[in-house]
Design an enzyme around this catalytic site. Structure first.
Site: not given
Ligand code: PAF
Length: 283
Positions: A33, A38-39, A150, A156, A189
């Site tokens: 969230g 970017g999201h 991303g 990750q 975020s």
């Protein structure tokens, strides 16, 4: 856009969609969230490439070592929903803890090797195991054809690649380039926790990365990394965690551009009490 909270509700809904035709493909964008451009770029890519796009919003407690970081994690759900509708996401999965981790769920230990304990993993012990636990659960629920992550969280993406291999999953991993604020600061975020001034100043991170890229042909990698570290450390209020040149495949440290394959510079630091990460490919 459908908003579905329960695990069983989502599984049943996706099953009925899949039954509608052989050409149905599901693109999945897992998030925590506090969505930003970017999201949105991950959603756009999924919408372009699939018939159905599912986005999940779940702030996963098992990947936070620092509980205060978890508590401070922003949760602007109304704004998130607006963004998802605007970008034509089909389904928002908004689970409770129990929908992701059932009562019988046993936290798994994935064999990630040294990848989980170096670089970002060294600063955040257990973080990548938490990520793998939640992502493997989400993949089980959504069963996507493609999953979108991303490039900003570069390590990750390497971890997810390993997870897909370890679990023999047939999900295709898609890595989407970093979206930047006009100053060059990588969208995150966490950026909303910076002061207005800090958010503008934080452009020094991208500048340091760009300077390495610009001079990569004419100077040694070690010299450039050193210069960038000094530049970042000289900024007021910065605590540099790492700045490293690594092989983009193995994430092992690279000492020379000529001897290695593709090289990526990874950086992490704390600025105004906010942990920021970024990266740039050199070749
Ligand atoms: O990158 C993130 O936002 C999270 O690590 C993810 C992949 C959604 C898992 O909680």
């Amino acid at each position: 856009m459908h908003i579905i909270q329960s695990r069983h509700g989502l599984v049943a809904h996706l099953l009925s969609l899949r039954k509608q035709g052989e050409n149905v493909t599901i693109g999945f964008v897992p998030t925590m969230g506090a969505l930003h451009s970017g999201h949105a770029s991950l959603i756009d890519e999924s919408v372009r490439e699939n018939t159905i796009t599912v986005c999940s919003i779940f702030v996963n407690p098992t990947q936070f070592g620092d509980k205060s970081d978890l508590e401070k994690y922003p949760k602007p759900i109304e704004k998130d929903i607006e963004i998802l509708i605007k970008h034509k996401c089909d389904i928002l999965f908004l689970p409770e803890f129990e929908d992701v981790y059932s009562a019988e769920y046993v936290h798994q230990k994935f064999e990630l090797g040294e990848l989980e304990s170096k670089i970002e993993g060294a600063s955040r012990p257990g973080h990548f195991q938490g990520v793998c636990n939640v992502v493997s659960q989400l993949f089980e629920i959504v069963s996507p054809d493609c999953a979108y992550f991303g490039q900003k969280d570069y390590q990750q993406t390497a971890i997810i690649k390993s997870l897909i291999q370890l679990t023999r999953s047939d999900v295709t991993l898609k890595i989407v380039p970093i979206t930047r604020e006009p100053s060059g600061l990588a969208m995150s975020s966490r950026n909303i926790r910076l002061s207005d001034k800090g958010r503008k100043n934080a452009a020094f991170i991208y500048k340091a990365l760009r300077d390495i890229q610009t001079d990569a042909e004419s100077r040694s990698l070690l010299e450039l990394v050193d210069r960038a570290k000094q530049f970042i450390s000289s900024q007021k209020g910065v605590d540099l965690d790492y700045l490293l040149a690594v092989d983009a495949e193995t994430l092992n440290e690279a000492t020379s551009i000529k001897e290695s394959g593709s090289i990526i510079i990874l950086v992490a630091l704390t600025y105004e009490g906010v942990r920021l990460i970024d990266n740039i490919f050199l070749n």
